[in-house]
Design a protein around this motif. Structure first.
Motif, PDB file in Angstrom:
ATOM      1  N   VAL A  28      51.109  38.892  33.198  1.00 10.59           N
ATOM      2  CA  VAL A  28      51.018  38.207  31.904  1.00 10.59           C
ATOM      3  C   VAL A  28      50.603  36.747  32.051  1.00 10.59           C
ATOM      4  O   VAL A  28      50.634  35.987  31.091  1.00 10.59           O
ATOM      5  CB  VAL A  28      52.342  38.300  31.100  1.00 10.59           C
ATOM      6  CG1 VAL A  28      52.624  39.733  30.697  1.00 10.59           C
ATOM      7  CG2 VAL A  28      53.512  37.731  31.878  1.00 10.59           C
ATOM      8  N   ILE A  30      48.277  33.678  32.005  1.00 12.68           N
ATOM      9  CA  ILE A  30      47.007  33.365  31.349  1.00 12.68           C
ATOM     10  C   ILE A  30      46.290  32.215  32.048  1.00 12.68           C
ATOM     11  O   ILE A  30      45.317  31.683  31.525  1.00 12.68           O
ATOM     12  CB  ILE A  30      47.192  33.055  29.844  1.00 12.68           C
ATOM     13  CG1 ILE A  30      48.215  31.936  29.631  1.00 12.68           C
ATOM     14  CG2 ILE A  30      47.610  34.312  29.092  1.00 12.68           C
ATOM     15  CD1 ILE A  30      48.301  31.443  28.194  1.00 12.68           C
ATOM     16  N   GLU A  75      38.303  36.840  40.729  1.00  9.99           N
ATOM     17  CA  GLU A  75      37.442  37.680  39.899  1.00  9.99           C
ATOM     18  C   GLU A  75      37.102  38.945  40.671  1.00  9.99           C
ATOM     19  O   GLU A  75      36.676  38.882  41.826  1.00  9.99           O
ATOM     20  CB  GLU A  75      36.177  36.910  39.521  1.00  9.99           C
ATOM     21  CG  GLU A  75      36.501  35.601  38.811  1.00  9.99           C
ATOM     22  CD  GLU A  75      35.279  34.856  38.277  1.00  9.99           C
ATOM     23  OE1 GLU A  75      34.168  35.425  38.301  1.00  9.99           O
ATOM     24  OE2 GLU A  75      35.449  33.709  37.842  1.00  9.99           O
ATOM     25  N   ASP A  77      35.456  43.138  40.645  1.00 12.32           N
ATOM     26  CA  ASP A  77      34.665  44.167  39.969  1.00 12.32           C
ATOM     27  C   ASP A  77      35.404  45.501  39.996  1.00 12.32           C
ATOM     28  O   ASP A  77      36.510  45.615  40.527  1.00 12.32           O
ATOM     29  CB  ASP A  77      33.271  44.272  40.595  1.00 12.32           C
ATOM     30  CG  ASP A  77      33.329  44.673  42.061  1.00 12.32           C
ATOM     31  OD1 ASP A  77      34.368  45.210  42.500  1.00 12.32           O
ATOM     32  OD2 ASP A  77      32.335  44.446  42.773  1.00 12.32           O
ATOM     33  N   TYR A 113      45.314  54.239  32.198  1.00 11.34           N
ATOM     34  CA  TYR A 113      45.058  52.892  31.722  1.00 11.34           C
ATOM     35  C   TYR A 113      43.560  52.657  31.749  1.00 11.34           C
ATOM     36  O   TYR A 113      42.866  53.107  32.647  1.00 11.34           O
ATOM     37  CB  TYR A 113      45.775  51.894  32.640  1.00 11.34           C
ATOM     38  CG  TYR A 113      45.640  50.483  32.163  1.00 11.34           C
ATOM     39  CD1 TYR A 113      46.361  50.056  31.071  1.00 11.34           C
ATOM     40  CD2 TYR A 113      44.785  49.607  32.799  1.00 11.34           C
ATOM     41  CE1 TYR A 113      46.248  48.768  30.621  1.00 11.34           C
ATOM     42  CE2 TYR A 113      44.656  48.319  32.346  1.00 11.34           C
ATOM     43  CZ  TYR A 113      45.400  47.906  31.262  1.00 11.34           C
ATOM     44  OH  TYR A 113      45.268  46.621  30.818  1.00 11.34           O
ATOM     45  N   ASP A 114      43.077  51.980  30.750  1.00  9.84           N
ATOM     46  CA  ASP A 114      41.642  51.769  30.633  1.00  9.84           C
ATOM     47  C   ASP A 114      41.136  50.871  31.757  1.00  9.84           C
ATOM     48  O   ASP A 114      41.417  49.693  31.792  1.00  9.84           O
ATOM     49  CB  ASP A 114      41.353  51.138  29.274  1.00  9.84           C
ATOM     50  CG  ASP A 114      39.887  50.845  29.128  1.00  9.84           C
ATOM     51  OD1 ASP A 114      39.557  49.681  28.904  1.00  9.84           O
ATOM     52  OD2 ASP A 114      39.099  51.788  29.259  1.00  9.84           O
ATOM     53  N   PHE A 118      35.703  44.911  35.096  1.00 12.88           N
ATOM     54  CA  PHE A 118      35.859  43.588  35.667  1.00 12.88           C
ATOM     55  C   PHE A 118      37.253  43.092  35.334  1.00 12.88           C
ATOM     56  O   PHE A 118      37.791  43.426  34.300  1.00 12.88           O
ATOM     57  CB  PHE A 118      34.818  42.658  35.016  1.00 12.88           C
ATOM     58  CG  PHE A 118      34.893  41.248  35.490  1.00 12.88           C
ATOM     59  CD1 PHE A 118      34.259  40.877  36.662  1.00 12.88           C
ATOM     60  CD2 PHE A 118      35.610  40.299  34.780  1.00 12.88           C
ATOM     61  CE1 PHE A 118      34.344  39.568  37.114  1.00 12.88           C
ATOM     62  CE2 PHE A 118      35.692  39.001  35.226  1.00 12.88           C
ATOM     63  CZ  PHE A 118      35.049  38.636  36.395  1.00 12.88           C
ATOM     64  N   ARG A 119      37.846  42.358  36.231  1.00 15.26           N
ATOM     65  CA  ARG A 119      39.097  41.721  35.838  1.00 15.26           C
ATOM     66  C   ARG A 119      39.204  40.348  36.499  1.00 15.26           C
ATOM     67  O   ARG A 119      38.514  40.059  37.473  1.00 15.26           O
ATOM     68  CB  ARG A 119      40.317  42.589  36.145  1.00 15.26           C
ATOM     69  CG  ARG A 119      40.598  42.782  37.616  1.00 15.26           C
ATOM     70  CD  ARG A 119      41.912  43.551  37.814  1.00 15.26           C
ATOM     71  NE  ARG A 119      42.156  43.761  39.234  1.00 15.26           N
ATOM     72  CZ  ARG A 119      43.301  44.209  39.727  1.00 15.26           C
ATOM     73  NH1 ARG A 119      44.301  44.522  38.917  1.00 15.26           N
ATOM     74  NH2 ARG A 119      43.447  44.357  41.027  1.00 15.26           N
ATOM     75  N   TRP A 120      40.090  39.562  35.947  1.00 18.79           N
ATOM     76  CA  TRP A 120      40.268  38.185  36.392  1.00 18.79           C
ATOM     77  C   TRP A 120      41.761  38.011  36.630  1.00 18.79           C
ATOM     78  O   TRP A 120      42.534  37.923  35.688  1.00 18.79           O
ATOM     79  CB  TRP A 120      39.777  37.244  35.298  1.00 18.79           C
ATOM     80  CG  TRP A 120      39.451  35.855  35.738  1.00 18.79           C
ATOM     81  CD1 TRP A 120      39.438  35.358  37.004  1.00 18.79           C
ATOM     82  CD2 TRP A 120      39.075  34.765  34.881  1.00 18.79           C
ATOM     83  NE1 TRP A 120      39.070  34.045  36.997  1.00 18.79           N
ATOM     84  CE2 TRP A 120      38.846  33.657  35.714  1.00 18.79           C
ATOM     85  CE3 TRP A 120      38.908  34.636  33.510  1.00 18.79           C
ATOM     86  CZ2 TRP A 120      38.458  32.418  35.193  1.00 18.79           C
ATOM     87  CZ3 TRP A 120      38.523  33.411  32.998  1.00 18.79           C
ATOM     88  CH2 TRP A 120      38.296  32.308  33.833  1.00 18.79           C
ATOM     89  N   MET A 122      45.136  36.154  37.761  1.00 21.64           N
ATOM     90  CA  MET A 122      45.691  34.811  37.833  1.00 21.64           C
ATOM     91  C   MET A 122      47.123  34.920  38.330  1.00 21.64           C
ATOM     92  O   MET A 122      47.850  35.819  37.922  1.00 21.64           O
ATOM     93  CB  MET A 122      45.682  34.149  36.455  1.00 21.64           C
ATOM     94  CG  MET A 122      44.301  33.790  35.997  1.00 21.64           C
ATOM     95  SD  MET A 122      44.143  34.043  34.256  1.00 21.64           S
ATOM     96  CE  MET A 122      42.392  34.349  34.147  1.00 21.64           C
TER      97      MET A 122
END
Lengths: 330, 873
Positions: A28, A30, A75, A77, A113-114, A118-120, A122
C-alpha cells in the motif's frame, strides 16, 4: 533457542512482549516519501548530496548516515511480475515459516489477480533493529545499546567514530556521517552554521542510523515516519502485534491470488534472529536491495571459538606430545 | 472526502491522486481495504496506478470519447438505474424542436455564431407545456422515454457513434479494457452498490475541460451514483483552500456564494437578479434576492437601502473577461499599470513563461507578497529573457515591491478543502520580521485607501466611501479572523444575533451575510469550523469535525440516497430517509432537502422556489429539481459533451469534421503560435505531445519546496519522462539531457526512460507523450533550479472556465542540452520557420473545408502590435 547468540552474550534487557517494531506493508506504499522527510525533520539530519540519479523516482539512493528511511522505486515488466509470483508460490508450497500455519497452499483456487503488464514497486526501507544486532555485537565502546523497547540505538556522545559497526551490519544500514576526514566533530561553530538560518550538522564522524525515534518512544509517542505515512504502509507497535498483522495481511493477499507477497524479517530462525522491522514485500528481497539471507557476523563466533579451542587443544596436545616425545628421545 | 471509503468501485481519471493528494488518498486505501476495486485511467502510469487494481492508459484529452461510449453502452444494454433516472433526472423532459445536435451539424450544435465564436443557447431549451405562462417552469415530459425529443433519446442519438471501436482507435484503450471498465461500473452501481469518480487538473486543463466533468456526471446520473454514500464525482482541488477561494472567490466572474459578478449587461438591480436566477424557477436559487441583499448589507452596511437598490449601483461591473490570461493580454497592450501577486508565481506557474515575464516588464509597478524571493519578483534581473537579451534590466520600468508574507502556520483562519469542509486553523507562531497575513495586509490597505478618499468628490470613489471596513482588531491592531468569519456567517441586523443558516436570510435589509452558503458556520454563536471532535468519538460522517457548507451537509443532494417513496435504496447504502412517525427526513447526515417535505408531496401548479419542489426532487438547486443529463443552460460550449481534439493534437478528429472546440478561447499572436492541424503543411515539425504535471515532492512553481533541502533532494532536477520507443527514435539516454521545443519555447531536461510513458497508435498514427513536471524555475533563491516546463505552453482556454489547456501541447525532442543565450531564441525561430507557422496555424475556430482557404484574422497577442480586440470570455 533463537537467542543463543544474543549480542555480547548479554541477557535480554527488555520485555519481549513490549518489544517495539515496524511493520512496513509495501503493497500500500504510494512512494510519497513523507517518511523520509518526516524522519529528517525530526532527527535534524542533513540533506544528502543533491542530484538526479536517473533511477526512477529514487534520488536518495539508499539508507545511510543521513537517510534513515529510504523509499525504493522499482519498475517491472510482466515477465518480472510473473517471476515474482512464481517464486512466491514456491515459498508458499514450502510452507514458508514466516507465514504461519494457515498459509493457503492451494493457490490454484485463489481468485486470479489481474496481472498488469507493468508495475511500480515502492518500499520504505529502515534499520531492522535486529534481534541479534551485528552493529551492537561488534561495537567496542558500548556506544550502541539495546533499549528497553528492544531497539538498537547509537549514543552519539559515546561513539568514537571507529566504524566497526559499519562492517558489522548485514543490511548496510549504519554509516559514519562523513566530513571527508576522520575526525569526530560536534560543535555549534563552523561553515554550516548560520544562527537563525541554518542548523549545524550534528554528529559528524559518528555512526548514525534510525533510532526508531527513541526520544519519541520515551514520551509515549510513535516514530515520526509512521505518523507521517498517509496510507498506513508503515505501522508501529508491539512486535507480536506487528507480526500478527503482517501474517494476516500476507494471507489476505495470497487469498487474492497475489502469491508474490511474502514477509521479510518475520522469521525468528533467520540469521539475525528476526528483525524489529518486518516487511511485506512483493518480490524477492534482492529486488529491493535487501540481502536474501542476512546473518549477524558474530553468528559464527561460537563455532570459531570451538574450532579455536579444538585447534588450541591440538596444539597443547602436540606440544605436550613434543615434550613427551622429546622426553622419550631424551 | 472520507466518503470515498464507502465506495465499492473508485475510478480515478484525470487525477494522480496518490501523488498530488497523498493525505486524502488514505480514504482510497481504506476503501480498498474494505474490498473496493480501484481503477486508474490516465495517460501515464503514476504512483496512483501503482496501487490500483487496474491501470488503463488513455490518450490525453480523449476522455469524452470514453464517457460517450460508456453512456452508449449502459443505455443500449439497459444497464442504467431506471428508477433513479426516471424520477431524479431530466431524462423524460422534452427538448426544443429547434435544437440541432452535433449529429445533424457535423460537430456543431444549433445556435453557433461564426462572428463571435459563441453559442446562443435559446434552441437548447426545454419545451414548455402548452398552457404555460410566460417563463413558467412547467415542461413537457414523456415518462416512457420514447419521444425522440426526450433528453434520453437526444443523448442516445448524440452518442450513437461512440463505440468501443472508436474508443480503441482514438483513446488507445483496448476493447478488453473498455469492457473491464464498463463491467466494473455496472457491477458496482444500483441499489446495493456505488461507484465513485475522482478527478483533478487532468480534466480541467483542456479546452473542453468542463465538458469532461459533465460527461462523467451524465454517466453517474444514469447509474444512480449521485447523492449516495460512496458515489458522485470527487473534485480534487489543487491547493489547501482553493475550494474556499472559489466559494468566496478570487475569480473574476463570481461574487461570494456563486452569485455572478455584475456586468455592464445588467445595468439595473432587477436585471442582475434575473441573471442570478429566475423568479419563477423552483428550488433554492429562486431565493436569490435574500442572498444578494444580505451580501450588499455586508458590503455597504447602513448605506445599503431599498431606495438605492441596496447599493447595487456602487458595484463595479465587468466589461469583459478578466481572467489572469486576459489581464496578461492587457499588460502586453500596456493597459495594466499595477499588479498584485499573492501566493502566486506567474513567471513559472502559469502558461507561456515568455509572455508572462515580458508582460511583467510592461507594468509600472508590481507588489509581490511571498515568503520567498521567487522568480516573479526577480524576473527583471535573472529571467531567461534577461539571459537571452530579450529583456534588458536597465530598460524595464516596472517598480517591484517585495513584501514578506506570513505562511500558513503564522496566521489563524480557515481552510476549505475539497469537499466543502471549512476547518479552522490556529496560529502556531509569529511571522519573523515584518511579515504579515493577507488578512492584515488587506485590512491595512483598505483603511489607508478609505482614509485617502474620504474627502474625495470623484464619483468613482463613492463605493470606497460607502464600503464598510470595521473589523474587530486585537491589542496589536491585527484583525480578528473570527470576526471576519462572523461577518461571512451573517447577522440578524435587528437583534444583532448571528444567523443560524441561510434560510434565515431576508431580502428586506434586516439580515447581512458575506457568503450565503457559509451561513450557519457560526450558528448559535459557535465557531463550528473549529469543531474538532476526534473521528473515533463519532460516526463516520463526523458531523462534529469542522463544518461543511451548506448547513454542515456532508453529501450533497442526499435526498437521492432514498427511493422516490423515501425509503433507502438498500440498507447497505442508506444515508437519509423519510421517517413517517416524525414526518421528517432523518439519517446520519444533515438532509440536503426541506426536512419536512414528504416524498409524496406534489407542489401546486405555479408554485416557485422551495415551494415548487416535489417530494421527489433531490436536486434542490436546479430550476426543475432534477439532475441534468442534458444542460439547457449553464454551459457555453454545448448542452452535451462532444469530442473535440485538443487544441494542439497530432491526430484528426475521427468523429466530426470540426477538429477543435469551436468555442475555445484563443489568443492569437506572433508570440503565441500553435502547431498546424494534422494534414496541414508543417504538421510533422512538432510530432509529439507533452503533458505538464505535479510530483509529490514539490508544490506548484516550487517556490515553497525547491527552497527546502529535504524536499529538493528528493526531486532535484527537471526531468522529462519518455517511453523507450521514443528514446530510441530520438537517441535519448536515461540520465542524459534532452532539449524540448514547442512553438513557444525551448527548454532542457534530464531524461528518464520509462515504460510508464505510453507509446500508442491513435487513429492510425504513432503517438508519443512526453511527461514534464512544472515545478522548476531558474530563480537563484532556491536550492535546486531548472528550466520551466510552462515555457513550452501556449495560451488557449476552456470557454466555460478560462482555464488553460496545459495537458496537451505539441513539441519535438532532441538529445543534448539546449542552446544558450540568443541562440536559444534562434532555435525556436528555426522550428517555427520549418513548420511555416503563422498566427492562424491550428488556430481558427471552425475547421475549414478543403475548398475553403484560411481567413486571416486580426491578431491580438504580440509584442509589437498593441490595442487589439481581445476575446471576451
Amino acid at each position: 533457542m533463537a537467542n543463543i547468540f544474543t549480542e555480547s552474550g548479554q541477557p535480554s534487557t527488555y520485555d519481549p512482549s513490549t518489544r517495539k517494531a515496524f511493520f512496513t506493508d509495501t503493497s500500500v506504499c504510494i512512494g510519497c516519501k513523507a517518511c523520509e522527510v518526516a524522519c529528517k525533520e525530526w532527527n535534524r539530519n542533513p540533506a544528502d548530496d543533491i542530484g538526479l540519479t536517473g533511477n526512477s523516482y529514487d534520488n536518495t539512493g539508499s539508507l545511510g548516515a543521513n537517510t534513515w528511511r529510504h523509499v525504493a522505486f522499482i519498475e517491472q515488466d510482466s515477465e518480472e511480475i510473473e517471476a515474482a509470483r512464481e517464486s512466491g508460490k514456491k515459498l508458499i508450497s514450502l510452507g514458508m515459516p514466516t507465514i504461519g500455519d494457515a498459509a493457503p497452499a492451494e493457490t490454484e483456487e485463489a481468485p486470479i489477480y489481474d496481472t498488469p503488464d507493468f508495475r511500480w514497486l515502492m518500499s520504505s526501507d529502515v534499520c531492522k533493529h535486529c534481534t541479534n544486532a551485528g552493529c551492537l555485537d561488534v561495537c567496542p565502546t558500548g556506544a550502541l545499546f539495546r533499549t528497553e523497547h528492544g531497539t538498537v540505538v547509537v549514543q552519539d556522545d559515546v561513539c568514537n567514530g571507529c566504524g566497526t559497526c559499519v562492517a558489522g551490519c548485514p543490511f548496510g544500514v549504519i554509516e559514519r556521517r562523513n566530513d571527508g576526514g576522520v575526525l569526530k566533530r560536534d560543535t555549534r561553530e563552523g561553515a554550516d552554521f548560520t544562527p537563525g538560518e541554518k542548523a549545524p550538522i550534528k554528529n559528524i564522524g559518528v555512526a548514525q542510523k534510525c533510532t526508531m525515534c527513541f526520544d519519541r518512544l520515551q514520551d509515549g509517542m510513535e516514530p515520526m515516519c509512521q505518523k507521517a505515512c498517509p496510507t498506513e504502509s508503515i505501522q508501529f507497535g508491539n512486535r507480536d502485534d506487528m507480526l500478527a498483522k503482517a501474517q494476516a495481511r500476507v494471507q489476505e493477499l495470497h487469498a487474492q491470488g497475489r502469491t508474490e507477497a511474502r514477509l521479510y524479517g518475520a522469521n525468528s530462525d533467520d540469521g539475525v534472529g528476526g528483525t524489529g522491522s518486518i516487511f511485506l514485500l512483493l518480490d524477492e528481497p534482492e529486488t529491493y536491495g535487501l540481502p536474501p539471507d542476512p546473518h549477524v557476523p558474530t553468528r559464527d563466533l561460537p563455532e570459531m571459538w570451538r574450532d579455536a579451542a579444538i585447534a588450541a587443544g591440538g596444539m597443547v596436545a602436540a606440544v605436550a606430545a613434543g615434550f613427551l616425545l622429546g622426553g622419550k628421545k631424551k | 472526502m472520507q466518503d470515498m471509503a464507502n465506495a465499492d468501485c473508485i475510478i480515478i481519471q484525470g487525477s494522480n491522486m496518490a501523488e498530488a493528494h497523498p493525505v486524502g488518498f488514505q480514504w482510497v486505501t481504506e476503501a480498498k481495504k474494505r474490498g473496493a476495486r480501484l481503477i486508474h485511467v490516465d495517460p501515464r502510469f503514476t504512483r496512483t496506478s501503482a496501487v490500483a487494481d487496474k491501470y488503463i492508459g488513455i490518450r490525453a484529452g480523449s476522455d469524452v470519447v470514453l464517457f460517450g461510449a460508456l453512456i452508449k453502452y449502459v443505455i443500449d444494454n439497459e444497464l442504467y438505474f431506471k428508477d433513479y433516472v426516471l424520477n431524479y433526472t431530466n431524462a423524460a423532459t422534452l427538448v426544443s424542436e429547434e435544437f440541432l445536435d452535433t449529429e445533424d451539424l457535423d460537430g456543431m450544435f444549433s445556435g453557433y455564431n461564426e462572428e463571435t465564436g459563441k453559442y446562443d443557447n435559446s434552441s437548447w431549451a426545454y419545451q414548455r407545456v402548452d398552457d404555460a405562462a410566460e417563463g413558467e417552469y412547467e415542461f413537457k415530459q414523456d415518462h416512457t422515454l420514447q419521444d425522440p425529443r426526450t433528453v434520453f433519446q437526444v443523448i442516445k442519438r448524440h452518442y450513437s457513434r461512440y463505440t468501443p471501436e472508436v474508443v480503441e482507435e482514438t483513446c488507445g484503450i483496448s476493447r478488453e479494457d473498455f469492457q473491464y471498465l464498463a463491467d466494473s461500473i455496472v457491477n458496482n452501481s444500483g441499489r446495493e452498490r456505488t461507484t465513485q469518480f475522482a478527478y483533478a487538473l487532468g480534466w480541467t486543463q483542456h479546452t473542453l475541460g468542463a465538458q469532461f466533468i459533465r460527461a462523467c456526471a451524465i454517466l453517474q446520473l444514469l447509474m444512480g451514483n449521485v447523492g449516495r454514500p460512496g458515489s458522485g464525482i470527487m473534485a480534487l482541488r489543487g491547493h489547501v483552500s482553493i475550494q474556499g477561494s472559489t466559494d468566496i472567490p478570487t475569480l473574476f466572474h463570481l461574487m461570494p456564494g456563486y452569485l455572478p459578478m455584475p456586468t455592464v449587461n445588467e445595468p439595473t438591480y432587477q436585471e442582475y437578479l434575473d441573471t442570478v436566477a429566475s423568479a419563477q424557477q423552483k428550488g433554492f436559487w429562486q431565493l436569490r434576492e435574500n442572498y444578494v441583499v444580505s451580501l450588499m448589507k455586508e458590503y455597504w452596511g447602513e448605506n445599503a437601502t431599498k431606495e438605492n437598490d441596496w447599493g447595487y449601483h456602487w458595484m463595479p461591473k465587468l466589461t469583459g473577461a478578466a481572467s489572469t490570461y486576459h489581464t496578461l493580454q492587457k499588460m502586453h497592450r500596456g493597459e495594466v499599470d499595477g499588479y498584485f501577486v499573492f501566493g502566486q508565481n506567474p513567471a513559472v506557474a502559469q502558461s507561456h513563461g515568455y509572455l508572462q515575464r515580458t508582460g511583467l516588464a510592461k507594468l509600472k509597478w508590481m507588489v509581490v507578497r511571498d515568503s520567498q524571493m521567487l522568480e516573479t519578483a526577480t524576473f527583471w534581473k535573472d529571467s531567461p529573457e534577461v539571459k537571452s537579451g530579450a529583456l534588458v534590466p536597465e530598460d524595464i520600468d516596472t517598480e517591484v515591491f517585495f513584501m514578506p508574507a506570513a505562511n500558513y502556520a503564522e496566521k489563524a483562519g480557515t481552510f476549505t478543502q475539497t469537499h466543502r469542509m471549512v476547518q479552522w486553523r490556529y496560529k502556531a507562531l509569529d511571522t519573523p520580521g515584518q511579515g504579515e497575513s493577507e488578512l492584515d495586509f488587506f485590512y491595512q490597505l483598505g483603511k489607508r485607501i478609505k482614509e485617502r478618499v474620504k474627502d474625495s468628490t470623484d464619483p468613482r470613489d463613492i463605493p470606497l466611501q460607502m464600503m464598510r471596513w470595521d473589523y474587530a482588531v486585537d491589542e496589536n491592531g491585527e484583525v480578528d479572523p473570527e470576526d471576519v468569519l462572523k461577518e461571512i456567517n451573517g447577522y440578524n441586523l435587528e437583534t444583532g444575533e448571528l444567523l443560524n443558516g441561510f434560510t434565515e436570510m431576508k431580502a428586506d435589509g434586516t439580515t447581512s451575510g458575506g457568503a450565503w452558503i457559509y451561513s450557519g458556520i457560526y450558528a448559535g454563536g459557535i465557531n463550528h469550523a473549529a469543531n474538532k471532535k476526534p473521528g473515533q468519538d463519532q460516526d463516520e460522517f463526523a458531523l462534529d469535525w469542522a463544518w461543511a457548507w451548506p448547513m454542515n451537509r456532508r453529501i450533497l443532494y442526499n435526498r437521492a440516497s432514498a427511493d422516490p417513496q423515501g425509503k433507502p435504496w438498500s440498507e447497505r447504502k442508506r444515508l437519509i430517509w423519510w421517517d413517517e412517525e416524525q414526518s421528517k427526513w432523518v439519517g446520519p447526515d444533515v438532509p440536503d432537502f426541506p426536512v419536512g417535505l414528504a416524498p409524496d408531496h406534489e407542489p401546486e401548479r405555479g408554485a416557485v422556489g422551495p415551494a415548487g419542489l416535489s417530494g421527489k426532487d433531490p436536486f434542490i438547486m436546479q430550476p426543475d429539481g432534477k439532475g441534468w443529463l442534458f444542460a439547457p443552460e449553464g454551459m457555453v460550449d454545448g448542452p452535451l459533451p462532444t469530442h473535440y481534439e485538443p487544441h494542439e493534437s497530432p491526430v484528426g478528429n475521427i468523429l466530426y469534421h470540426q477538429q477543435q472546440s469551436p468555442t475555445r478561447l484563443r489568443f492569437r499572436g506572433v508570440n503565441n503560435l500553435s502547431r498546424p492541424n494534422p494534414g496541414q503543411p508543417g504538421d510533422d515539425v512538432y510530432p509529439f505531445v507533452f503533458t505538464t504535471y505535479r510530483l509529490t515532492e514539490h508544490y506548484t512553481s516550487g517556490a515553497m519546496t525547491r527552497t527546502l533541502p529535504y524536499l529538493a533532494e528528493l526531486q532535484p532536477e527537471l526531468f522529462c519522462e519518455v517511453s523507450p520507443e521514443l528514446a530510441e527514435k530520438r537517441g535519448l539516454e536515461n540520465g542524459g539531457w534532452a532539449t524540448i521545443v514547442s512553438p513557444r519555447g525551448v527548454i532542457e531536461a534530464r531524461v528518464l526512460v520509462t515504460d510508464r510513458m505510453p507509446h500508442m497508435k491513435i487513429n492510425g498514427v504513432e503517438y508519443y507523450n512526453i511527461g514534464l513536471p512544472f515545478h522548476f524555475g531558474n530563480g537563484e533563491y532556491a536550492v535546486v533550479t531548472g528550466d520551466s516546463a510552462n515555457d513550452l505552453l501556449g495560451i488557449t482556454l476552456d470557454a466555460n472556465t478560462s482555464i488553460q489547456a496545459s495537458k496537451v501541447g505539441a513539441c519535438d525532442v532532441v538529445a543534448g542540452r539546449r542552446p544558450r543565450g540568443a541562440q536559444r531564441t534562434e532555435m525556436l525561430r528555426e522550428y517555427q520557420r520549418r513548420a511555416n507557422l503563422g498566427t492562424e496555424s491550428g488556430n481558427v475556430r471552425l475547421t475549414p473545408r478543403v475548398s475553403e482557404g484560411i481567413q486571416e484574422e486580426e491578431e491580438n497577442f504580440s509584442d509589437t502590435k498593441a490595442n487589439q480586440e481581445g476575446e471576451r470570455g
